[in-house]
Design an enzyme around this catalytic site. Structure first.
Site, mmCIF file in Angstrom:
data_model
loop_
_atom_site.group_PDB
_atom_site.id
_atom_site.type_symbol
_atom_site.label_atom_id
_atom_site.label_comp_id
_atom_site.label_asym_id
_atom_site.label_seq_id
_atom_site.Cartn_x
_atom_site.Cartn_y
_atom_site.Cartn_z
ATOM 1 N N GLY A 41 0.792 -1.214 0.000
ATOM 2 C CA GLY A 41 0.000 0.000 0.000
ATOM 3 C C GLY A 41 0.832 1.275 0.000
ATOM 4 O O GLY A 41 2.012 1.275 -0.351
ATOM 5 N N GLY A 116 -10.531 -4.847 -6.772
ATOM 6 C CA GLY A 116 -11.584 -5.615 -6.125
ATOM 7 C C GLY A 116 -12.820 -4.783 -5.883
ATOM 8 O O GLY A 116 -12.743 -3.627 -5.484
ATOM 9 N N GLY A 146 -7.337 1.753 2.399
ATOM 10 C CA GLY A 146 -6.488 2.874 2.780
ATOM 11 C C GLY A 146 -7.026 4.246 2.425
ATOM 12 O O GLY A 146 -8.235 4.475 2.372
ATOM 13 N N ILE A 186 3.075 14.803 7.885
ATOM 14 C CA ILE A 186 3.633 14.547 6.556
ATOM 15 C C ILE A 186 4.403 15.758 6.042
ATOM 16 O O ILE A 186 5.532 15.647 5.553
ATOM 17 C CB ILE A 186 2.511 14.154 5.574
ATOM 18 N N GLY A 187 3.820 16.934 6.167
ATOM 19 C CA GLY A 187 4.471 18.141 5.672
ATOM 20 C C GLY A 187 5.770 18.438 6.393
ATOM 21 O O GLY A 187 6.777 18.789 5.765
ATOM 22 N N HIS A 447 21.895 3.095 32.846
ATOM 23 C CA HIS A 447 22.601 4.390 32.818
ATOM 24 C C HIS A 447 23.929 4.221 32.083
ATOM 25 O O HIS A 447 24.642 3.244 32.315
ATOM 26 C CB HIS A 447 22.869 4.871 34.240
#
Length: 468
Positions: A41, A116, A146, A186-187, A447
């Site tokens: 996808g 499909g 999606g 996204i940007g 640590h």
């Protein structure tokens, strides 16, 4: 003769292919339908995976430019080989998608190539690019098709100069000036890629803040960090049009509340205002599957639509459009169909912005807790006080933990800093088991690690952090 299956999954992105694999593991006879030449996808092909490959490479490039000399590493000025960089991205994608092919074969899943669509609740038509359609008889269908990038009215995407995330991942050269419309994940991620490579980046956002929905304090500090890196922000501003007739793009900007427009010249404009569920051609109207006002498929708590035998997961239904959310839903619906008790805890789904520094969030924000009238307490710890962060020159940011005042139960966590996308998951495990801030504070952390900041933030909810 039609093929007969217990389950047919339409779409093989993270939600669809994970659903198919889990169902096959549980003994169901499974088919998948995929119209693209490759599985995975948007995420594996033109989204999460290729963007992370470019983010990693450009982060190393930026480190070499700005931090190597401070660490005692003297090198000649690094140079960008964009062709090799893109080849690495493509090889990363190929490795991941070929892995899905292997998993399909390993689990005995039948793959149908083509589009499909639903002929009924028990019949799926597969229409290939060439050749005759095929019919699949199936007891159940999972719709996992999606989402696609959303666009602004009147703006024509050409994926060369006016691009979505798809075009922004394959630019042939570094733009002089990149305009990003939308200050979401996204940007900002793709802006980081091209800014590190030398582009001037201007981000235009309709709201008066970046990263809508994330913790407000994190968003404010993150904006300051990005501004220091070279980003320019125009908040409470809208793009009303982009003229592509000349050598330069001319974007018309206006205040969100209305006012005098201005024109901004740029070389590439990335439209990153969100994504929309993709249900085109699925035949939802034919079988009567209901959708909401935003075009998402309506489902009940068990991912079932209003039509028996038809289920939906991922970006086509309500909830955050995240690959891992779709994966969890895919597992859950497969288990439900196999007679088990599949379930997704939507209160414990992490979100990550893979910039530098990273941003990570899980659970409730302060604004959400205030709106719900929940009495909460805040524990914070800055990376400036973390020994490992100092050694790495990675002291930007902090960890913030929110807990219920009366029960001490952790309600949310918000982080900004180096590698916090990996660190958020100990909070996820804690919250999944209903853990308290004291549980976290009493858990030994190695640590020196960046993760000690998580423990210190938890300690600060009680008697106080040790190293502050």
């Amino acid at each position: 003769m039609a093929d007969h299956f217990d389950l047919t999954v339409i779409g093989t992105g993270p939600g669809g292919y994970v659903c198919a694999i889990r169902a096959a593991q549980l003994g169901l006879k499974v088919a998948v339908v995929e119209k693209w030449a490759r599985h995975g996808g948007t995420c594996l092909n033109i989204g999460c995976i290729p963007s992370k490959a470019l983010l990693h490479v450009t982060e190393l490039y930026s480190e070499a430019q700005h931090n190597f000399s401070k660490l005692g590493i003297d090198i000649d000025a690094p140079k960008v080989n964009l062709e090799k960089m893109m080849a690495h991205k493509d090889a990363t994608v190929e490795s991941n998608v070929s892995g899905i092919d292997f998993l399909m074969k390993k689990n005995g899943i039948t793959v149908f190539r083509g589009t499909g669509s639903l002929a009924s609740a028990s019949k799926v038509i597969v229409t290939p690019d060439t050749g005759d359609p095929k019919t699949i008889d199936t007891r159940n269908v999972v719709l996992a098709t999606g989402s696609v990038p959303a666009n602004l009215k009147g703006i024509d995407i050409d994926e060369e100069r006016i691009v979505t995330s798809t075009g922004a991942l394959k630019l042939s050269k570094v733009p002089e000036h990149l305009l990003i419309v939308g200050a979401g994940v996204i940007g900002l991620e793709l802006g980081s890629v091209w800014q590190r490579l030398g582009a001037m980046v201007t981000v235009v956002e309709f709201l008066d803040r970046i990263l809508p929905g994330m913790d407000g304090e994190v968003a404010k500090q993150f904006q300051r960090m990005l501004t220091k890196q070279g980003f320019a922000f125009k908040l409470a501003t809208k793009v009303t049009g982009i003229d592509s007739s000349g050598d330069k793009l001319k974007a018309t900007l206006e205040p969100a509340a209305g006012g005098t427009p201005q024109v901004l010249d740029c070389d590439v404009a990335l439209i990153a205002i969100g994504r929309a569920p993709y249900t085109e051609g699925l035949g939802l109207e034919i079988v009567g599957v209901e959708r909401d006002e935003r075009g998402r498929i309506k489902t009940d708590a068990h991912f079932k639509t209003n039509i028996d035998g038809i289920y939906a997961i991922g970006d086509v239904i309500a909830g955050p459009m995240l690959a891992h959310k779709a994966e969890d839903e895919g597992v859950a619906v497969a288990e439900i169909l196999a007679g088990q008790a599949g379930h997704v805890n939507y209160g414990v789904i992490p979100g990550v912005v893979y910039t530098s520094p990273e941003v990570a969030s899980i659970g409730k924000t302060e604004d959400e807790l205030k709106a719900a009238g929940i009495d909460y307490k805040v524990g914070k710890f800055p990376f400036t006080a973390n020994g490992r962060a100092k050694a790495m020159l990675a002291t930007d940011g902090f960890v913030k933990i929110l807990a219920d005042v009366s029960t001490d139960r952790v309600l949310g966590a918000h982080m900004i800093g180096h590698n916090v996308g990996e660190m958020i998951h100990e909070i996820a495990v804690l919250m999944e088991f209903g853990g308290s801030a004291e549980d976290l504070a009493r858990t030994c952390h190695a640590h020196p690690t960046l993760s000690e900041a998580v423990r210190e933030a938890a300690l600060s909810l009680e008697d106080g952090a040790i190293h502050m």
